[in-house]
Scaffold this motif. Structure first.
Motif, PDB file in Angstrom:
ATOM      1  N   GLY A  67       0.811  -1.214   0.000  1.00  0.00           N
ATOM      2  CA  GLY A  67       0.000   0.000   0.000  1.00  0.00           C
ATOM      3  C   GLY A  67       0.843   1.262   0.000  1.00  0.00           C
ATOM      4  O   GLY A  67       0.523   2.225  -0.697  1.00  0.00           O
ATOM      5  N   MET A  68       1.927   1.269   0.773  1.00  0.00           N
ATOM      6  CA  MET A  68       2.759   2.462   0.881  1.00  0.00           C
ATOM      7  C   MET A  68       3.469   2.774  -0.435  1.00  0.00           C
ATOM      8  O   MET A  68       3.439   3.911  -0.923  1.00  0.00           O
ATOM      9  CB  MET A  68       3.795   2.263   2.000  1.00  0.00           C
ATOM     10  CG  MET A  68       4.623   3.488   2.304  1.00  0.00           C
ATOM     11  SD  MET A  68       5.507   3.333   3.869  1.00  0.00           S
ATOM     12  CE  MET A  68       6.357   1.757   3.645  1.00  0.00           C
ATOM     13  N   ILE A  69       4.089   1.754  -1.030  1.00  0.00           N
ATOM     14  CA  ILE A  69       4.798   1.961  -2.297  1.00  0.00           C
ATOM     15  C   ILE A  69       3.814   2.276  -3.420  1.00  0.00           C
ATOM     16  O   ILE A  69       4.048   3.159  -4.249  1.00  0.00           O
ATOM     17  CB  ILE A  69       5.642   0.715  -2.650  1.00  0.00           C
ATOM     18  CG1 ILE A  69       6.730   0.500  -1.583  1.00  0.00           C
ATOM     19  CG2 ILE A  69       6.291   0.865  -4.022  1.00  0.00           C
ATOM     20  CD1 ILE A  69       7.483  -0.796  -1.733  1.00  0.00           C
ATOM     21  N   ILE A 121       1.944   3.444  -8.251  1.00  0.00           N
ATOM     22  CA  ILE A 121       1.997   2.178  -8.990  1.00  0.00           C
ATOM     23  C   ILE A 121       0.650   1.488  -8.822  1.00  0.00           C
ATOM     24  O   ILE A 121       0.354   0.892  -7.786  1.00  0.00           O
ATOM     25  CB  ILE A 121       3.140   1.278  -8.479  1.00  0.00           C
ATOM     26  CG1 ILE A 121       4.474   2.020  -8.570  1.00  0.00           C
ATOM     27  CG2 ILE A 121       3.198  -0.023  -9.273  1.00  0.00           C
ATOM     28  CD1 ILE A 121       5.644   1.250  -7.998  1.00  0.00           C
ATOM     29  N   THR A 122      -0.180   1.601  -9.842  1.00  0.00           N
ATOM     30  CA  THR A 122      -1.569   1.144  -9.743  1.00  0.00           C
ATOM     31  C   THR A 122      -1.669  -0.354  -9.488  1.00  0.00           C
ATOM     32  O   THR A 122      -2.542  -0.807  -8.734  1.00  0.00           O
ATOM     33  CB  THR A 122      -2.332   1.513 -11.023  1.00  0.00           C
ATOM     34  OG1 THR A 122      -2.178   2.917 -11.272  1.00  0.00           O
ATOM     35  CG2 THR A 122      -3.807   1.189 -10.887  1.00  0.00           C
ATOM     36  N   TRP A 133      -3.816  -2.189  -6.544  1.00  0.00           N
ATOM     37  CA  TRP A 133      -4.864  -3.189  -6.750  1.00  0.00           C
ATOM     38  C   TRP A 133      -4.618  -4.429  -5.883  1.00  0.00           C
ATOM     39  O   TRP A 133      -5.547  -4.976  -5.281  1.00  0.00           O
ATOM     40  CB  TRP A 133      -4.937  -3.590  -8.224  1.00  0.00           C
ATOM     41  CG  TRP A 133      -5.818  -2.705  -9.052  1.00  0.00           C
ATOM     42  CD1 TRP A 133      -5.458  -1.925 -10.108  1.00  0.00           C
ATOM     43  CD2 TRP A 133      -7.230  -2.518  -8.884  1.00  0.00           C
ATOM     44  NE1 TRP A 133      -6.544  -1.248 -10.601  1.00  0.00           N
ATOM     45  CE2 TRP A 133      -7.655  -1.586  -9.880  1.00  0.00           C
ATOM     46  CE3 TRP A 133      -8.173  -3.012  -7.986  1.00  0.00           C
ATOM     47  CZ2 TRP A 133      -8.969  -1.176 -10.001  1.00  0.00           C
ATOM     48  CZ3 TRP A 133      -9.502  -2.592  -8.108  1.00  0.00           C
ATOM     49  CH2 TRP A 133      -9.882  -1.684  -9.110  1.00  0.00           C
ATOM     50  N   ILE A 134      -3.368  -4.884  -5.831  1.00  0.00           N
ATOM     51  CA  ILE A 134      -3.041  -6.034  -4.986  1.00  0.00           C
ATOM     52  C   ILE A 134      -3.337  -5.703  -3.519  1.00  0.00           C
ATOM     53  O   ILE A 134      -3.880  -6.523  -2.773  1.00  0.00           O
ATOM     54  CB  ILE A 134      -1.560  -6.437  -5.161  1.00  0.00           C
ATOM     55  CG1 ILE A 134      -1.299  -6.905  -6.585  1.00  0.00           C
ATOM     56  CG2 ILE A 134      -1.179  -7.543  -4.170  1.00  0.00           C
ATOM     57  CD1 ILE A 134       0.171  -7.158  -6.889  1.00  0.00           C
ATOM     58  N   TYR A 135      -3.006  -4.487  -3.131  1.00  0.00           N
ATOM     59  CA  TYR A 135      -3.254  -4.036  -1.752  1.00  0.00           C
ATOM     60  C   TYR A 135      -4.745  -4.048  -1.435  1.00  0.00           C
ATOM     61  O   TYR A 135      -5.166  -4.550  -0.385  1.00  0.00           O
ATOM     62  CB  TYR A 135      -2.672  -2.633  -1.584  1.00  0.00           C
ATOM     63  CG  TYR A 135      -3.021  -1.966  -0.276  1.00  0.00           C
ATOM     64  CD1 TYR A 135      -2.373  -2.328   0.902  1.00  0.00           C
ATOM     65  CD2 TYR A 135      -3.985  -0.959  -0.218  1.00  0.00           C
ATOM     66  CE1 TYR A 135      -2.680  -1.711   2.096  1.00  0.00           C
ATOM     67  CE2 TYR A 135      -4.297  -0.335   0.980  1.00  0.00           C
ATOM     68  CZ  TYR A 135      -3.640  -0.711   2.133  1.00  0.00           C
ATOM     69  OH  TYR A 135      -3.952  -0.105   3.325  1.00  0.00           O
ATOM     70  N   ILE A 136      -5.554  -3.513  -2.357  1.00  0.00           N
ATOM     71  CA  ILE A 136      -7.007  -3.465  -2.134  1.00  0.00           C
ATOM     72  C   ILE A 136      -7.597  -4.865  -2.053  1.00  0.00           C
ATOM     73  O   ILE A 136      -8.433  -5.160  -1.190  1.00  0.00           O
ATOM     74  CB  ILE A 136      -7.685  -2.653  -3.251  1.00  0.00           C
ATOM     75  CG1 ILE A 136      -7.324  -1.169  -3.111  1.00  0.00           C
ATOM     76  CG2 ILE A 136      -9.202  -2.831  -3.219  1.00  0.00           C
ATOM     77  CD1 ILE A 136      -7.828  -0.305  -4.239  1.00  0.00           C
ATOM     78  N   VAL A 137      -7.149  -5.758  -2.945  1.00  0.00           N
ATOM     79  CA  VAL A 137      -7.639  -7.138  -2.910  1.00  0.00           C
ATOM     80  C   VAL A 137      -7.280  -7.798  -1.578  1.00  0.00           C
ATOM     81  O   VAL A 137      -8.090  -8.518  -0.978  1.00  0.00           O
ATOM     82  CB  VAL A 137      -7.055  -7.946  -4.093  1.00  0.00           C
ATOM     83  CG1 VAL A 137      -7.366  -9.431  -3.929  1.00  0.00           C
ATOM     84  CG2 VAL A 137      -7.617  -7.436  -5.413  1.00  0.00           C
ATOM     85  N   ALA A 138      -6.054  -7.531  -1.086  1.00  0.00           N
ATOM     86  CA  ALA A 138      -5.628  -8.091   0.193  1.00  0.00           C
ATOM     87  C   ALA A 138      -6.491  -7.560   1.335  1.00  0.00           C
ATOM     88  O   ALA A 138      -6.901  -8.314   2.229  1.00  0.00           O
ATOM     89  CB  ALA A 138      -4.160  -7.771   0.444  1.00  0.00           C
TER      90      ALA A 138
END
Length: 272
Positions: free
Chosen positions: A63-65, A71-72, A76-81
């Motif tokens: 999320g931070m990076i 970096i979209t 997206w990976i962060y939101i899914v997690a």
């Protein structure tokens, strides 16, 4: 608002990164700097701390990076997690409510505590908490924490005050024999058996032992007390669960704003 969402996500994940590093540091301290080999009780605490710390660190870095560097794909990976954790937390909350919906103590006349029976609690708790190897580890924790020894330091007389005070489910079930046994207290954890024998045929009466590492740790009543304590703590934990779910939902909404911000024309132009 769009730019603010990226700043908020970055700030939140800096905070959670710090928390995760503290958790990992606690594991390192407990595992490598505490003298002696770790007990079952310590291992039960250490490894969950490490696992939670590593998971939180990984998600926080994503999320931070993703938000700071725009970096979209990482966002997206962060939101899914976050969504996955939120769904899992909801399922866990429902499960906790179901398995703790049953179980209550029995009031004992003339004393300030309740006593418990294993059969009064949910079958899942009976099967997975107090049966088999799990009880060996729980028993080890009870001995290590000296939860019963602390009573001797508080109640130093013949036990009269001890019987009148409110005891926790574990203290009333593991640190003393069942009241039905008819034993006489010399102090909080030392009880005298009548010359005529126990007043009850309950096997816990013969299981009781005045040795500090035995007491009633192998009694059925002790297992029931642990279940009662677990039920009480999990019920309180449900309130915390609801707060966590709300926080995760807010983070999810901010994350979605940050992703949308990355797709705006001004963002694309400024950050090619």
């Amino acid at each position: 608002m769009a730019k603010l969402s990226n700043i908020l996500i970055t700030a939140l994940n800096i905070l959670t990164t710090i928390i995760s590093l503290i958790a990992i540091a606690i594991f390192i301290y407990l595992h490598f700097f505490i003298n002696g080999s770790p007990t079952h009780c310590q291992q039960m605490v250490e490894w969950p701390i490490l696992i939670v710390g590593l998971i939180l660190l990984t998600i926080s870095l994503l999320g931070m990076i993703g938000s700071w560097c725009r970096i979209t794909s990482l966002l997206w990976i962060y939101i899914v997690a976050v969504v996955g954790i939120m769904i899992g937390w909801c399922i866990f909350s429902v499960f906790v409510f179901m398995v703790t919906n049953k179980g209550a103590g029995k009031a004992v006349s003339g004393v300030g505590f309740e006593e418990y029976r294993v059969g009064d609690f949910n079958h899942w708790l009976q099967k997975h908490v107090v049966n088999g190897n799990n009880w060996v580890q729980i028993r080890s924790c009870l001995v290590d924490t000296k939860i019963c020894g602390s009573l001797d330091r508080v109640y130093t007389n013949d036990g009269a005050d001890f019987l009148k005070n409110n005891l926790s489910p574990i203290q009333s079930s593991c640190c003393k024999p069942p009241t039905s046994c008819g034993f006489t207290p010399k102090n909080a954890t030392n009880w005298e058996v009548p010359k005529s024998g126990p007043a009850s045929s309950d096997t816990d009466c013969s299981t009781w032992n005045n040795e500090q590492n035995k007491l009633c740790y192998d009694c059925k009543s002790c297992k029931a007390g642990v279940l009662a304590n677990l039920r009480m703590e999990w019920r309180h934990f449900l309130i915390f669960n609801l707060i966590v779910i709300l926080i995760l939902f807010v983070i999810y909404m901010i994350g979605c704003c940050a992703v949308r911000n990355n797709y705006t024309p001004s963002s694309i132009h400024k950050y090619p």
